[in-house]
Design a protein around this motif. Sequence first.
Motif, mmCIF file in Angstrom:
data_model
loop_
_atom_site.group_PDB
_atom_site.id
_atom_site.type_symbol
_atom_site.label_atom_id
_atom_site.label_comp_id
_atom_site.label_asym_id
_atom_site.label_seq_id
_atom_site.Cartn_x
_atom_site.Cartn_y
_atom_site.Cartn_z
ATOM 1 N N ALA A 257 -3.943 11.010 4.375
ATOM 2 C CA ALA A 257 -4.157 12.347 4.952
ATOM 3 C C ALA A 257 -2.817 13.044 5.193
ATOM 4 C CB ALA A 257 -4.948 12.237 6.253
ATOM 5 N N ALA A 258 -1.851 12.330 5.754
ATOM 6 C CA ALA A 258 -0.537 12.936 6.029
ATOM 7 C C ALA A 258 0.145 13.352 4.726
ATOM 8 C CB ALA A 258 0.340 11.947 6.788
ATOM 9 N N ARG A 259 0.064 12.492 3.720
ATOM 10 C CA ARG A 259 0.693 12.810 2.429
ATOM 11 C C ARG A 259 -0.009 13.999 1.750
ATOM 12 N NH1 ARG A 259 3.599 8.369 -0.178
ATOM 13 N NH2 ARG A 259 3.773 6.567 1.180
ATOM 14 N N VAL B 162 -8.104 16.225 -2.844
ATOM 15 C CA VAL B 162 -8.057 14.764 -2.722
ATOM 16 C C VAL B 162 -9.433 14.267 -2.285
ATOM 17 C CG1 VAL B 162 -7.018 12.819 -1.468
ATOM 18 C CG2 VAL B 162 -5.579 14.748 -2.199
ATOM 19 N N ALA B 163 -9.906 13.216 -2.949
ATOM 20 C CA ALA B 163 -11.167 12.572 -2.575
ATOM 21 C C ALA B 163 -10.902 11.100 -2.315
ATOM 22 C CB ALA B 163 -12.204 12.733 -3.684
ATOM 23 N N VAL B 164 -11.667 10.522 -1.381
ATOM 24 C CA VAL B 164 -11.546 9.085 -1.123
ATOM 25 C C VAL B 164 -12.924 8.436 -1.178
ATOM 26 C CG1 VAL B 164 -9.444 9.369 0.237
ATOM 27 C CG2 VAL B 164 -11.627 9.295 1.423
ATOM 28 N N ALA C 106 0.825 -1.219 0.000
ATOM 29 C CA ALA C 106 0.000 0.000 0.000
ATOM 30 C C ALA C 106 0.853 1.261 0.000
ATOM 31 C CB ALA C 106 -0.947 -0.005 1.198
ATOM 32 N N GLU C 107 1.931 1.290 0.807
ATOM 33 C CA GLU C 107 2.737 2.514 0.893
ATOM 34 C C GLU C 107 3.485 2.788 -0.407
ATOM 35 O OE1 GLU C 107 2.837 4.975 3.213
ATOM 36 O OE2 GLU C 107 1.126 3.922 4.075
ATOM 37 N N ARG C 108 3.998 1.735 -1.027
ATOM 38 C CA ARG C 108 4.683 1.964 -2.319
ATOM 39 C C ARG C 108 3.680 2.432 -3.373
ATOM 40 N NH1 ARG C 108 7.525 -3.003 -1.441
ATOM 41 N NH2 ARG C 108 6.468 -3.927 -3.227
ATOM 42 N N HIS C 109 2.458 1.904 -3.308
ATOM 43 C CA HIS C 109 1.398 2.350 -4.222
ATOM 44 C C HIS C 109 1.156 3.860 -4.028
ATOM 45 C CE1 HIS C 109 -2.448 1.487 -6.500
ATOM 46 N NE2 HIS C 109 -2.815 2.602 -5.908
ATOM 47 N N LEU C 110 1.111 4.271 -2.760
ATOM 48 C CA LEU C 110 0.883 5.692 -2.479
ATOM 49 C C LEU C 110 2.067 6.546 -2.924
ATOM 50 C CD1 LEU C 110 -0.885 5.451 1.021
ATOM 51 C CD2 LEU C 110 -1.943 5.914 -1.208
ATOM 52 N N ASP C 111 3.305 6.003 -2.759
ATOM 53 C CA ASP C 111 4.491 6.725 -3.261
ATOM 54 C C ASP C 111 4.325 7.034 -4.753
ATOM 55 O OD1 ASP C 111 5.835 6.573 -0.846
ATOM 56 O OD2 ASP C 111 7.055 4.836 -1.415
ATOM 57 N N ILE C 112 3.892 6.023 -5.496
ATOM 58 C CA ILE C 112 3.790 6.171 -6.956
ATOM 59 C C ILE C 112 2.720 7.194 -7.337
ATOM 60 C CG2 ILE C 112 3.179 4.987 -9.123
ATOM 61 C CD1 ILE C 112 4.378 2.401 -7.812
ATOM 62 N N VAL D 31 -7.991 -1.605 9.183
ATOM 63 C CA VAL D 31 -7.608 -1.114 7.854
ATOM 64 C C VAL D 31 -7.687 0.401 7.871
ATOM 65 C CG1 VAL D 31 -8.221 -1.094 5.410
ATOM 66 C CG2 VAL D 31 -8.396 -3.218 6.731
ATOM 67 N N ARG D 32 -6.552 1.065 7.703
ATOM 68 C CA ARG D 32 -6.549 2.526 7.842
ATOM 69 C C ARG D 32 -5.443 3.183 7.023
ATOM 70 N NH1 ARG D 32 -6.702 3.742 13.852
ATOM 71 N NH2 ARG D 32 -8.215 2.069 13.916
ATOM 72 N N ASN D 33 -5.474 2.950 5.738
ATOM 73 C CA ASN D 33 -4.548 3.677 4.864
ATOM 74 C C ASN D 33 -4.871 5.165 4.804
ATOM 75 O OD1 ASN D 33 -2.783 1.555 3.914
ATOM 76 N ND2 ASN D 33 -4.559 0.742 2.828
ATOM 77 N N ILE D 34 -6.047 5.537 5.304
ATOM 78 C CA ILE D 34 -6.424 6.954 5.325
ATOM 79 C C ILE D 34 -5.421 7.778 6.130
ATOM 80 C CG2 ILE D 34 -8.001 6.596 7.295
ATOM 81 C CD1 ILE D 34 -8.467 9.172 4.455
ATOM 82 N N ASP D 35 -4.804 7.180 7.157
ATOM 83 C CA ASP D 35 -3.788 7.916 7.940
ATOM 84 C C ASP D 35 -2.687 8.427 7.027
ATOM 85 O OD1 ASP D 35 -4.731 7.847 10.537
ATOM 86 O OD2 ASP D 35 -3.873 5.868 10.946
ATOM 87 N N SER D 36 -2.172 7.517 6.209
ATOM 88 C CA SER D 36 -1.067 7.874 5.317
ATOM 89 C C SER D 36 -1.532 8.837 4.222
ATOM 90 C CB SER D 36 -0.476 6.601 4.698
ATOM 91 O OG SER D 36 0.595 6.924 3.862
#
Length: 419
Positions: free
Chosen positions: A231-233, A243-245, A194-200, A224-229
Motif C-alpha cells: 500500500a505504501a509503495r 494495483v490489485a491483490v 519479500a521487500e527485495r521482491h517488491l523492489d524488483i 503476515v502483512r506485506n500489504i502494508d508495504s
Amino acid sequence: MAMCAEMTDDRIFRNARIDSGGPLVDFCVAGGLFTRISPGLDNDSGCEEIDLGARVVLPAFVESHIHLDKAFLEEREPNLSGTLEDAISITLALKKSVTKQDVMERAERALRMCIRHGATWFRAQVEVDPIVGLKGVEVALSLKEKYAGLADFQLVVFPQEGIEQQPGTEELMREAMRMGGDLVGGIPYNDLDAERHLDIVFGMAEAFGCGLDFHLDFADDPRVRNIDSVAARTVAAGLQGRVAVGHLTSPGAMARDDAARIIEKILEAGISVLPLPATDLFLGGRGEEPPRFRSLAPVKELLGAGVNVAISSNNIRNAFTPSGRGDLLEIGLLLAHALHMSGAAERAVVPGLFTTNAAKALGVEEGYGLRSGCAADFVVLDSVNFDDVLIDQPEKRFVVKGGRIVVENVSETTWREME
Ligand SMILES: [Zn+2]
C-alpha cells in the motif's frame, strides 16, 4: 421513441430484466456497443429482434484473476495434504515436463469453460520462470488472438516461483512484458526476501509504465502483512487504482481494530482486493488444532469501508484448487456461504463482485456495463427472478459478446411422474 442506429449488424434484444423491481428493458446494439437501453424501443430500421422473455441479464462476467496455464493438472497429481506448500511443489514438479502444446490444450479447455459460463473478460496470470520459460506467454498471446471478439484479455506476467529464488526470472519477466504483458505480477510470500521482491516488481512496473497484480498475504497468520508495504509503495509510485491483490486472507484472522487499520491503508492506496474463495477455503484454515480459521479476506469489512472487492475462479482443477468449472455464479454462492450471507438484500451484493467491481479492478469500468456506449457484453440467465439468481444458479441461456450471441446453453427437465 428511440430508434436503432442504421448499421448493418444492428439488433434489438427485447424484454430483459436488469434489476429487481424496475420495468423490463430493451437493448439496441450497433457496432458491438449498446446504443440504447430503455423500455419499449422502436424498431423503425427493421433490424433483427431477439426476445429475452423477461429473463435476468447481468453484465458479462469478469474472471479478474485466473490461471489458465496450470488448469487441469489435478488429473496428473492431486494435492492430498491440501497445503499451500504442497500446491506449489507439486505444480513446480509437473511444470518441468509441460510442452507448449500441453499448456495450450489445457488453457483453451479452461477458457472455453469460462466463456460457456458467461465470462468474456479475463485477467490471466501467466507464469514466467526458467522452468516453463516463455511458453505460457506464447500460449496466452495465441489465445488472445484466436479468441478476439469472444474474450478480452489482460495478461499478468507472474513469477510464481519467486524471482531471486529462481535466478533468470527477472530477465524473462522483462522479455514477457516486451512480448505483450499488460501488468507486472508479484508473489512476495514465495521468494527469498519479500521487500527485495517488491523492489524488483515495483521497479519493473515503473519501467514499463503499468500497474501491478499481486498474490499477497495468503496465510492464516495475522502477523503476515506485506500489504502494508504494498500500500505504501502504491501511493509513493502514484499507482492508486492500478494495483490489485489476490487472496489477502491474513487480515481475516486479525483483531478487528488491526484489520481496520490495514483496510484504511488499502482504501487510501486505491487497491482492489480479490478474494479467491475456492482456493482460499481449500488451502487455508488447515491449522493442526482447532479452532480453525475460515480462511478468507474480511470481505464485508472491506466493502463496508468502500474498498473495491472482486472475486474470481483463480485455479481450475489443480493442486491449488481441486474443483472449478469457470462458473462465477457458483463461486459467488460459495462466497455467500462462507461469509454467512443470508436474505436477498445481503446476497444482492455478490453478482457485482464478478461483474462491475471486477471490471473496476481491471480498470475497464468506463466501457463496461449495461449502459449506452458500453460494449454490448452480457449474460442472459435462464431465470425471471432477479433476486434469487445466486441461490437458483440458473443456466446461462445466452452469452453475448459485442452484441452477438456467442454461446447458447439449454437445460431441460422432463418430469416422469409416478403412475
Ligand atoms: Zn492466483
